[in-house]
Design a protein around this motif. Structure first.
Motif, short mmCIF file in Angstrom:
data_model
loop_
_atom_site.label_atom_id
_atom_site.label_comp_id
_atom_site.label_asym_id
_atom_site.label_seq_id
_atom_site.Cartn_x
_atom_site.Cartn_y
_atom_site.Cartn_z
N SER A 227 0.81 -1.21 0.00
CA SER A 227 0.00 0.00 0.00
C SER A 227 0.85 1.27 0.00
N VAL A 228 2.07 1.19 0.48
CA VAL A 228 2.95 2.37 0.48
C VAL A 228 3.40 2.70 -0.94
N ASP B 123 2.81 10.15 -0.16
CA ASP B 123 1.63 10.43 0.67
C ASP B 123 1.32 9.27 1.60
N SER B 124 1.40 8.05 1.08
CA SER B 124 1.08 6.90 1.92
C SER B 124 2.16 6.67 2.98
N ASP C 283 1.29 9.03 5.72
CA ASP C 283 0.19 8.53 6.56
C ASP C 283 0.65 7.41 7.49
#
Length: 84
Positions: free
Chosen positions: A4-5, A43-44, A47
């Motif tokens: 997901s990164v 962005d990931s 987060d």
């Protein structure tokens, strides 16, 4: 989590530590570089870095449920109905 990164340099900096506690296994996320640099990579990564840096414990759970209609993820409070 690494998938997901989706940033090769950030993914290379994510480690997962396994800690056994009796019959329970905990997996701890470990960022191998300075967090200020990590969160700038994508962005990931930003987060994830914010979650890992949080002073409170954050639990992630895996599910076989299709969460697409909920944005791909759900947040449950401890003991809340639906929290498996």
């Amino acid at each position: 989590m690494r998938k997901s990164v989706s940033h090769d340099k950030a993914v290379a900096q994510i480690g997962v530590k396994t800690v056994k506690d009796g019959d329970t296994t905990h997996y701890l996320v470990d960022i191998k570089v300075d967090m200020r640099n990590f969160i700038k990579l994508s962005d990931s990564a930003h987060d994830l870095g914010n979650l890992v840096s949080n002073k409170e414990t954050v639990e992630f759970g895996l599910t076989s449920q299709n969460l697409a209609n909920l944005g791909g993820a759900v947040t449950y409070e401890k003991g809340e109905v639906g929290n498996q």
